[in-house]
Design a protein around this motif. Structure first.
Motif, PDB file in Angstrom:
ATOM      1  N   THR A  86       0.839  -1.195   0.000  1.00 52.31           N
ATOM      2  CA  THR A  86       0.000   0.000   0.000  1.00 52.31           C
ATOM      3  C   THR A  86       0.876   1.248   0.000  1.00 52.31           C
ATOM      4  O   THR A  86       2.066   1.182   0.330  1.00 52.31           O
ATOM      5  N   ALA A  87       0.280   2.354  -0.334  1.00 51.85           N
ATOM      6  CA  ALA A  87       1.016   3.618  -0.338  1.00 51.85           C
ATOM      7  C   ALA A  87       1.507   3.961   1.068  1.00 51.85           C
ATOM      8  O   ALA A  87       2.625   4.458   1.241  1.00 51.85           O
ATOM      9  N   GLY A  88       0.678   3.671   2.070  1.00 51.54           N
ATOM     10  CA  GLY A  88       1.073   3.948   3.451  1.00 51.54           C
ATOM     11  C   GLY A  88       2.278   3.128   3.881  1.00 51.54           C
ATOM     12  O   GLY A  88       3.184   3.632   4.545  1.00 51.54           O
ATOM     13  N   GLU A  89       2.289   1.850   3.507  1.00 48.53           N
ATOM     14  CA  GLU A  89       3.428   0.988   3.849  1.00 48.53           C
ATOM     15  C   GLU A  89       4.692   1.460   3.148  1.00 48.53           C
ATOM     16  O   GLU A  89       5.773   1.499   3.753  1.00 48.53           O
ATOM     17  N   ALA A  90       4.563   1.823   1.876  1.00 48.17           N
ATOM     18  CA  ALA A  90       5.721   2.317   1.129  1.00 48.17           C
ATOM     19  C   ALA A  90       6.243   3.613   1.741  1.00 48.17           C
ATOM     20  O   ALA A  90       7.454   3.808   1.868  1.00 48.17           O
ATOM     21  N   TRP A  91       5.331   4.491   2.144  1.00 44.51           N
ATOM     22  CA  TRP A  91       5.738   5.758   2.762  1.00 44.51           C
ATOM     23  C   TRP A  91       6.467   5.506   4.076  1.00 44.51           C
ATOM     24  O   TRP A  91       7.499   6.100   4.351  1.00 44.51           O
ATOM     25  N   ARG A  92       5.928   4.605   4.901  1.00 49.12           N
ATOM     26  CA  ARG A  92       6.570   4.305   6.194  1.00 49.12           C
ATOM     27  C   ARG A  92       7.949   3.701   5.986  1.00 49.12           C
ATOM     28  O   ARG A  92       8.885   4.007   6.734  1.00 49.12           O
ATOM     29  N   GLU A  93       8.116   2.858   4.972  1.00 56.43           N
ATOM     30  CA  GLU A  93       9.442   2.305   4.667  1.00 56.43           C
ATOM     31  C   GLU A  93      10.383   3.411   4.192  1.00 56.43           C
ATOM     32  O   GLU A  93      11.572   3.401   4.489  1.00 56.43           O
ATOM     33  N   GLY A  94       9.842   4.364   3.445  1.00 57.49           N
ATOM     34  CA  GLY A  94      10.642   5.517   3.028  1.00 57.49           C
ATOM     35  C   GLY A  94      11.090   6.349   4.215  1.00 57.49           C
ATOM     36  O   GLY A  94      12.224   6.830   4.258  1.00 57.49           O
ATOM     37  N   VAL A  95      10.209   6.513   5.192  1.00 55.96           N
ATOM     38  CA  VAL A  95      10.567   7.255   6.411  1.00 55.96           C
ATOM     39  C   VAL A  95      11.679   6.510   7.149  1.00 55.96           C
ATOM     40  O   VAL A  95      12.646   7.124   7.613  1.00 55.96           O
ATOM     41  N   LYS A  96      11.586   5.189   7.219  1.00 53.85           N
ATOM     42  CA  LYS A  96      12.639   4.403   7.874  1.00 53.85           C
ATOM     43  C   LYS A  96      13.966   4.557   7.153  1.00 53.85           C
ATOM     44  O   LYS A  96      15.014   4.676   7.794  1.00 53.85           O
ATOM     45  N   ALA A  97      13.937   4.565   5.833  1.00 57.23           N
ATOM     46  CA  ALA A  97      15.164   4.759   5.055  1.00 57.23           C
ATOM     47  C   ALA A  97      15.744   6.145   5.294  1.00 57.23           C
ATOM     48  O   ALA A  97      16.959   6.316   5.383  1.00 57.23           O
ATOM     49  N   LEU A  98      14.882   7.142   5.425  1.00 63.41           N
ATOM     50  CA  LEU A  98      15.334   8.511   5.681  1.00 63.41           C
ATOM     51  C   LEU A  98      15.981   8.620   7.062  1.00 63.41           C
ATOM     52  O   LEU A  98      17.021   9.259   7.217  1.00 63.41           O
ATOM     53  N   VAL A  99      15.371   7.984   8.048  1.00 57.67           N
ATOM     54  CA  VAL A  99      15.880   8.056   9.423  1.00 57.67           C
ATOM     55  C   VAL A  99      17.260   7.404   9.532  1.00 57.67           C
ATOM     56  O   VAL A  99      18.087   7.822  10.343  1.00 57.67           O
ATOM     57  N   PRO A 103      19.432  11.913  11.316  1.00 63.39           N
ATOM     58  CA  PRO A 103      18.764  11.781  12.611  1.00 63.39           C
ATOM     59  C   PRO A 103      17.611  12.777  12.740  1.00 63.39           C
ATOM     60  O   PRO A 103      17.795  13.974  12.605  1.00 63.39           O
ATOM     61  N   LEU A 104      16.425  12.239  12.942  1.00 64.58           N
ATOM     62  CA  LEU A 104      15.246  13.061  13.156  1.00 64.58           C
ATOM     63  C   LEU A 104      14.748  12.826  14.577  1.00 64.58           C
ATOM     64  O   LEU A 104      14.987  11.769  15.151  1.00 64.58           O
ATOM     65  N   THR A 105      14.032  13.787  15.106  1.00 65.67           N
ATOM     66  CA  THR A 105      13.460  13.603  16.434  1.00 65.67           C
ATOM     67  C   THR A 105      12.249  12.674  16.322  1.00 65.67           C
ATOM     68  O   THR A 105      11.696  12.483  15.231  1.00 65.67           O
ATOM     69  N   ASN A 106      11.829  12.122  17.435  1.00 67.97           N
ATOM     70  CA  ASN A 106      10.656  11.248  17.441  1.00 67.97           C
ATOM     71  C   ASN A 106       9.420  11.990  16.951  1.00 67.97           C
ATOM     72  O   ASN A 106       8.571  11.414  16.265  1.00 67.97           O
ATOM     73  N   GLU A 107       9.313  13.268  17.300  1.00 67.88           N
ATOM     74  CA  GLU A 107       8.179  14.076  16.861  1.00 67.88           C
ATOM     75  C   GLU A 107       8.141  14.174  15.339  1.00 67.88           C
ATOM     76  O   GLU A 107       7.087  13.999  14.719  1.00 67.88           O
ATOM     77  N   GLU A 108       9.286  14.425  14.726  1.00 68.89           N
ATOM     78  CA  GLU A 108       9.351  14.544  13.266  1.00 68.89           C
ATOM     79  C   GLU A 108       9.064  13.211  12.588  1.00 68.89           C
ATOM     80  O   GLU A 108       8.374  13.163  11.561  1.00 68.89           O
ATOM     81  N   ILE A 109       9.568  12.132  13.176  1.00 70.88           N
ATOM     82  CA  ILE A 109       9.292  10.801  12.631  1.00 70.88           C
ATOM     83  C   ILE A 109       7.799  10.508  12.706  1.00 70.88           C
ATOM     84  O   ILE A 109       7.208   9.988  11.754  1.00 70.88           O
ATOM     85  N   ASN A 110       7.177  10.842  13.834  1.00 66.50           N
ATOM     86  CA  ASN A 110       5.736  10.623  13.990  1.00 66.50           C
ATOM     87  C   ASN A 110       4.920  11.435  12.991  1.00 66.50           C
ATOM     88  O   ASN A 110       3.926  10.941  12.451  1.00 66.50           O
ATOM     89  N   ILE A 111       5.318  12.671  12.750  1.00 60.99           N
ATOM     90  CA  ILE A 111       4.613  13.517  11.788  1.00 60.99           C
ATOM     91  C   ILE A 111       4.627  12.856  10.412  1.00 60.99           C
ATOM     92  O   ILE A 111       3.593  12.721   9.751  1.00 60.99           O
ATOM     93  N   LEU A 112       5.806  12.420   9.994  1.00 64.06           N
ATOM     94  CA  LEU A 112       5.928  11.805   8.671  1.00 64.06           C
ATOM     95  C   LEU A 112       5.229  10.452   8.604  1.00 64.06           C
ATOM     96  O   LEU A 112       4.584  10.125   7.608  1.00 64.06           O
ATOM     97  N   THR A 113       5.338   9.670   9.667  1.00 65.20           N
ATOM     98  CA  THR A 113       4.723   8.342   9.678  1.00 65.20           C
ATOM     99  C   THR A 113       3.207   8.440   9.660  1.00 65.20           C
ATOM    100  O   THR A 113       2.538   7.716   8.913  1.00 65.20           O
ATOM    101  N   LEU A 114       2.643   9.326  10.470  1.00 66.50           N
ATOM    102  CA  LEU A 114       1.192   9.482  10.512  1.00 66.50           C
ATOM    103  C   LEU A 114       0.630   9.945   9.174  1.00 66.50           C
ATOM    104  O   LEU A 114      -0.477   9.572   8.795  1.00 66.50           O
ATOM    105  N   PHE A 115       1.397  10.747   8.456  1.00 68.23           N
ATOM    106  CA  PHE A 115       0.960  11.184   7.132  1.00 68.23           C
ATOM    107  C   PHE A 115       0.777   9.985   6.209  1.00 68.23           C
ATOM    108  O   PHE A 115      -0.148   9.937   5.403  1.00 68.23           O
ATOM    109  N   GLY A 116       1.633   8.989   6.350  1.00 68.18           N
ATOM    110  CA  GLY A 116       1.569   7.813   5.496  1.00 68.18           C
ATOM    111  C   GLY A 116       0.312   6.989   5.662  1.00 68.18           C
ATOM    112  O   GLY A 116      -0.119   6.306   4.730  1.00 68.18           O
ATOM    113  N   TYR A 117      -0.310   7.028   6.840  1.00 68.98           N
ATOM    114  CA  TYR A 117      -1.510   6.227   7.063  1.00 68.98           C
ATOM    115  C   TYR A 117      -2.664   6.647   6.161  1.00 68.98           C
ATOM    116  O   TYR A 117      -3.491   5.826   5.791  1.00 68.98           O
ATOM    117  N   GLY A 118      -2.736   7.914   5.814  1.00 64.38           N
ATOM    118  CA  GLY A 118      -3.831   8.377   4.973  1.00 64.38           C
ATOM    119  C   GLY A 118      -3.462   8.509   3.515  1.00 64.38           C
ATOM    120  O   GLY A 118      -4.292   8.862   2.683  1.00 64.38           O
TER     121      GLY A 118
END
Length: 172
Positions: A86-99, A103-118
């Motif tokens: 799914t697009a959300g799964e691909a986005w979350r994997e992209g966020v993991k690759a970026l991290v 180094p991003l803060t947990n807040e920034e990771i959460n912002i990007l990850t939550l965006f992927g769900y929708g």
């Protein structure tokens, strides 16, 4: 002469470490700005050209020239090559690759990850609202990162050299 060269090496090495830490503060601010820019490009692709998501992500990645392109590139590659992702799964994997790269803060990771769900599962209007929300959240994170950079960047620049000088004084 040997002591002088050793002292110079210690001070230079500690100063270099301090400068690298200070550079990371600036790099985070630049990354957050580039992520916002990438999301603006993605919004344009979705809103005006109605480009399919894998192609839109690829186009955004091609236009970015920083570490933030990893996110869009990785997500586009997963959506293109792997069936059933799914697009959300691909986005979350992209966020993991970026991290892994930046180094991003947990807040920034959460912002990007939550965006992927929708991402990719709702109507175009909802996608645009979601993009606007995540861009605003990233802007707030950028403001906080700029404040941290202004507060700590110069401190780390000087602290590295001072720490090297203290170590040299202790060793003498």
């Amino acid at each position: 002469m040997v002591k002088f060269i050793g002292a110079l090496c210690i001070i230079s090495g500690c100063g270099y470490l301090g400068l690298n830490i200070a550079r990371m503060y600036k790099k985070r601010v630049e990354l957050l700005r580039m992520l916002q820019s990438g999301l603006n490009l993605l919004e344009t692709e979705i809103n005006y050209t109605s480009t399919p998501l894998p192609l839109a992500l690829k186009r955004v990645a091609d236009k970015l020239h920083s570490e933030s392109r990893i996110l869009f590139e990785h997500a586009a590659r997963l959506l293109t090559n792997k069936k059933g992702v799914t697009a959300g799964e691909a986005w979350r994997e992209g966020v993991k690759a970026l991290v892994k790269e930046i180094p991003l803060t947990n807040e920034e990771i959460n912002i990007l990850t939550l965006f992927g769900y929708g991402l990719g599962i709702s109507a175009k209007e909802d996608q645009l609202k979601n993009l606007a929300l995540v861009k605003e959240q990233l802007h707030m994170a950028e403001v906080a990162a700029v404040q941290r950079m202004e507060k700590y960047q110069r401190m780390w620049q000087y602290l590295g050299f001072c720490l090297g000088a203290v170590i040299v004084l202790i060793l003498i």
